[in-house]
Every structure is written in C-alpha cells, then in structure tokens.
Scaffold this active site. Structure first.
Site, PDB file in Angstrom:
ATOM      1  N   HIS A  23       0.833  -1.248  -0.079  1.00  0.00           N
ATOM      2  CA  HIS A  23       0.074  -0.064   0.053  1.00  0.00           C
ATOM      3  C   HIS A  23       0.869   1.242  -0.014  1.00  0.00           C
ATOM      4  O   HIS A  23       0.315   2.391  -0.090  1.00  0.00           O
ATOM      5  CB  HIS A  23      -0.865   0.005   1.267  1.00  0.00           C
ATOM      6  CG  HIS A  23      -1.926  -1.147   1.208  1.00  0.00           C
ATOM      7  ND1 HIS A  23      -2.985  -1.066   0.298  1.00  0.00           N
ATOM      8  CD2 HIS A  23      -2.107  -2.274   1.963  1.00  0.00           C
ATOM      9  CE1 HIS A  23      -3.658  -2.294   0.429  1.00  0.00           C
ATOM     10  NE2 HIS A  23      -3.152  -2.793   1.653  1.00  0.00           N
TER      11      HIS A  23
ATOM     12  N   CYS B 113     -32.641   5.451  23.378  1.00  0.00           N
ATOM     13  CA  CYS B 113     -31.454   6.324  23.776  1.00  0.00           C
ATOM     14  C   CYS B 113     -30.985   7.309  22.810  1.00  0.00           C
ATOM     15  O   CYS B 113     -31.188   8.463  22.821  1.00  0.00           O
ATOM     16  CB  CYS B 113     -30.376   5.827  24.532  1.00  0.00           C
ATOM     17  SG  CYS B 113     -30.729   5.156  26.171  1.00  0.00           S
TER      18      CYS B 113
ATOM     19  N   CYS C 265     -22.583  -0.887  25.781  1.00  0.00           N
ATOM     20  CA  CYS C 265     -24.008  -0.548  25.579  1.00  0.00           C
ATOM     21  C   CYS C 265     -25.055  -1.576  26.005  1.00  0.00           C
ATOM     22  O   CYS C 265     -25.785  -1.662  26.654  1.00  0.00           O
ATOM     23  CB  CYS C 265     -24.427   0.097  24.264  1.00  0.00           C
ATOM     24  SG  CYS C 265     -23.872   1.716  23.955  1.00  0.00           S
TER      25      CYS C 265
END
Lengths: 186, 291
Positions: B110, B210, B252
């Site tokens: 790359h 939420c 979460c």
C-alpha cells in the site's frame, strides 16, 4: 526499527487487553416472584394492579432507598424528584452519593400521586409497556421476565425488583403529592 | 522491590499507566510528522449535518464531539493534547513493520498510507466478495495479514491492532462519512438497522430509545449523545486507552443488561454499517476523545 519504535513497543506492553470479564450484571436483581397479575379497570390509565404483589403494604422509607440506588430502582437516572433531597438521610454515605444527580430523560415525578392511583402506579412500575401500550416507553419493566431477548445469562429468572421492592416503591411514590412543598431551586 | 498487597500493586500499575501515557504523549510531540506538522487539527465541529435523505431517523446529525465539555473538545482538537495520537504513532510504525512468512509490511503493497488509505474510513465497513459478508477496518487489516503477509492476526483490542486501525482511519480525518449500503451490502445493512431498533436485555431498550429519542438529555449526570461512530476507535478517558466501536457496543449491551457479542461478530459489523449510514456526512475524527 528505530529507537522510538522500540520504545513504543516496550510501553505498549503495559496496555495488554484484559478479557471482557462477566460483570455479573444482575448481581443486585431479585428472583422473579409474581408472574400473573390481575388487571382491573382503572381511572387515569386503562388498567391497574389493584392488589399488593406480596399481600402486604410497602414501606416508603425502603422505597426511597430503592428509588435512588443506581443498582436497583435507579429511578433518578431518568426522573427528577424535587423532594428527594429533603427526604434523604444525608448522614448515610450511600445516600450522599446517589440523591444528587437527577436525570432529564423522563417526566418529573413531582405530584405523581395526584395523577395516578396506587394500583396504576403498581402497574407502571411492574410493566410500563402494559400501562402505556401506545407510547413505546423506554422505561424498564421492574417485575417482569418474559418477552425479553438477549438477556444476560446472569439475569435469567430474575427481575429488576422483587415483589416487596415494588410495594415499597409504590408506597414511596404515593407520598409524592404536589401539595408537599418541593425544595426550592431544585 | 516486593509489594505486599493487591492495592499496592494496583497503585503501581496506575502509576505505570500514567507514566506510559505521558511518555507516549511526549513522543507524539517529538515526532514531527504526526498528521502533517500542524499542531491544531480541528476536523469536526459542533454544527449539525443535514441527513442526505428523508428516510432518516434524525432531523439533524450531531457528532459525539457536540456533547463533550470544552476541555475535552480542546483535547481532541490538538494532536499534542490528544492521548489517542500515541496510538497513531504506534500504528504508523506498525504500518511498515515487516512480519510473517512473506516478510511483508502494510507498506509493501500500500506504500504511503497518506495517499492509499485516504477515504477508506469514509466507506467502511464494505461487502467482501470472498467472505460473503461485511468486513470492517480491523478485520481487513487481519485479512491482509493472514492472506498476504502470512502472519497471524492481531488480537482484538490489542494496541497494535487499534494503533493500525487509528492510523488507517485518521488518513480520512475531515472527510465526510459515506458508506455504500446498496447492492450486496443491502441485506447486511437491513440486519444492522433491525438490531439497532430491537429492544434487548433485562432493561428492554433498543439503541434507538436512547440515541434517536433521548440525545441531549441526561441519565443522572451523563449527557446522552446520538451514538455516532465517526470518531472510532476513540480514546476513552475512563479506560485510559483507545476502544474500538465493538468494545463500545459491548458496553451498551451491558448497560441494558443484554448478553454482549464477541468483538468482530457479524452482527456488530452489520450494526457498524447502519451507524455509518446514520452518521453520513459527519467528518471522520479518529482518534476522537470521549469520556
């Protein structure tokens, strides 16, 4: 590898990842006791749970502790209660920590006892989705275990509050009448 | 030196961690070409972005930056004050570190990341024909390692993998997020959307409850954001290290007492695509600083 790169690797070793341990999410939850409720016609809401869940009355003092405790009711996470500051025994260290911060996600609970009857408050705490069927409520159901998905294994068979806890919370909520003076500036 | 109690050892570890952050910070300062030579790098703002289409759950899209205190905003705006940049530096060295049987590094194929990786973070995760599913940046890095470098995959949440992920994503800083949700990616996008909108856990809440309906409100003293992903991996002030988006998903899930999935799980990658679409137009801010 240059010197700086080597240094980076040496220091990065200090940050080794700890595997996500089971945080025992439901350590403070209670065994689920009452599964079937008798719903009767209510006043403001369509339904209520007229009968006490544990066959006894609740204690408002214990209810207050549950309401402010982040690991149990944690009602203050979303609701404001102006009078809590006055009601909490600030000589208890745990109260000092918990009563101060009131969230703004949901309605204030000031005067909630004027709005709903004991039976309606009981249904709201047990299963708000049942109490407000058309509102897509964010509020957790505090004494229900069925119909949930992806529940953490540590929570299996448990509800957030026990039957007695629910009664205690309802007893506390019934004290929140608007004619009781709120603490100024809160 | 012998340490008697666990708390003494813990204190030592905290001192070590703080020291390491300090040293890495100073090194970031020493290395001149951290994201050009500019010291102030403000790639985002408080201002909302308008959703590109009407079918969007939000009327205005706000980066998590909007919900930070001024102090933390200032920290993110400066590459010298941003502790996450230490992992950028680590990622930069990892980019050219030869590894595996092929004795190749990322730059063997790359070249300069500045050119070749620019824009990558705006479109990931992408559909991968060989995997027949979505692949995120961390997974692409490990696919490259195993396939072309013949090296082992980097551990999830390891400093090297987060460092590389931050380095790759930071090449797109300031560019607007624009994922492709069409073609073969579509079903995965729909699954991510469904996950987002499904109630789960003992608290029986969806992400949407939420982050679509209650952002800007407080849970106790915590301000709820829109749950945007444009700054990930972010430097977590609480963890004192960067965390991936999947690590945040786990958090979460735990908050609503749901069983978390492993990092890299297909369901989480699908959710990642939905979040990218939901935050389309927000500038990439990796590594953002969050509470």
């Amino acid at each position: 590898m240059d010197f700086l790169t080597v240094l980076v690797f040496i220091f990065s070793g200090m940050y080794l990842v700890q595997a996500a341990s089971n945080p025992e999410l439901c350590k403070d939850a209670k065994p689920h006791e009452v599964t079937l409720f008798k719903l009767t016609k209510a006043k403001t809401l369509e339904f209520q749970i007229a009968e006490s869940l544990d066959g006894a009355g609740g204690q408002a003092g214990r209810g207050l502790e549950i309401v402010i405790d982040p690991k149990r009711g944690n009602c203050l996470s979303c609701h404001q209660i102006s009078s809590v500051e006055k009601l909490v025994d600030i000589d208890k260290p745990e109260s000092k920590i918990n009563y101060g911060y009131h969230g703004t996600i949901a309605n204030s609970l000031d005067g909630v006892a004027d709005k709903y009857t004991a039976g309606e408050l009981r249904l709201i705490v047990v299963d708000p989705k049942r109490a407000f069927p058309n509102q897509d409520s964010i509020m957790p159901s505090y004494h229900r275990i069925d119909g949930f998905i992806n529940v953490d294994p540590s929570c299996k068979g448990k509800s957030i509050l026990s039957a007695q806890d629910v009664e205690d919370v309802v007893a506390f909520l019934l004290q929140l009448k608007s004619d009781k003076p709120a603490v100024p500036g809160n | 030196m012998k340490y008697e109690t666990a708390s003494e050892v813990m204190e030592l570890n905290i001192v070590k961690k703080r020291l390491a952050v300090l040293v890495l910070g100073i090194m970031a300062l020493l290395i001149q070409d951290v994201a050009g030579s500019a010291q102030e790098n403000k790639f985002t703002s408080d201002k909302p972005v308008k959703p590109a289409n009407d079918n969007h759950p939000l009327a205005e899209i706000y980066s998590g930056y909007h919900y930070l205190s001024d102090e933390i905003k200032a920290m993110q705006d400066s590459d010298i004050a941003n502790p996450g940049m230490a992992w950028y530096v680590l990622g930069k060295s990892e980019w050219s570190r030869k590894d595996g049987q092929e004795k190749k590094a990322c730059d063997s194929c790359h070249n300069e990341a500045k050119a070749s990786m620019r824009g990558v973070a705006t479109r990931y995760p992408v559909y991968d024909k060989l995997q027949k599913k979505l692949v995120n940046v961390e997974q692409r890095i490990n696919l490259c390692r195993t396939k072309f470098m013949k090296a082992g995959p980097l551990e999830p949440e390891s400093d090297n993998l987060l460092g590389l992920s931050i380095y790759v994503r930071a090449q797109s800083r300031g560019l607007p997020v624009k994922p492709n949700i069409g073609g073969p990616a579509r079903p995965f996008f729909e699954k991510g959307k469904a996950y987002y909108n499904t109630r789960r856990g003992q608290l029986d809440m969806s992400c949407s409850h939420c982050h679509d309906k209650k952002f800007g409100k407080k849970a106790r003293s915590t301000l709820i954001s829109q749950g945007q992903s444009n700054g990930y991996p972010v430097y977590s002030l609480e963890k004192e290290r960067p965390i991936s988006l999947h690590r945040r998903f786990i958090r979460c899930n735990q908050l609503v007492r749901a069983e978390p999935l492993p990092i890299g799980d297909e369901v989480y990658v699908n959710l990642e695509l939905y979040l990218a679409w939901r935050g389309e137009g927000l500038p990439v801010e990796t590594p953002a600083v969050r509470n």
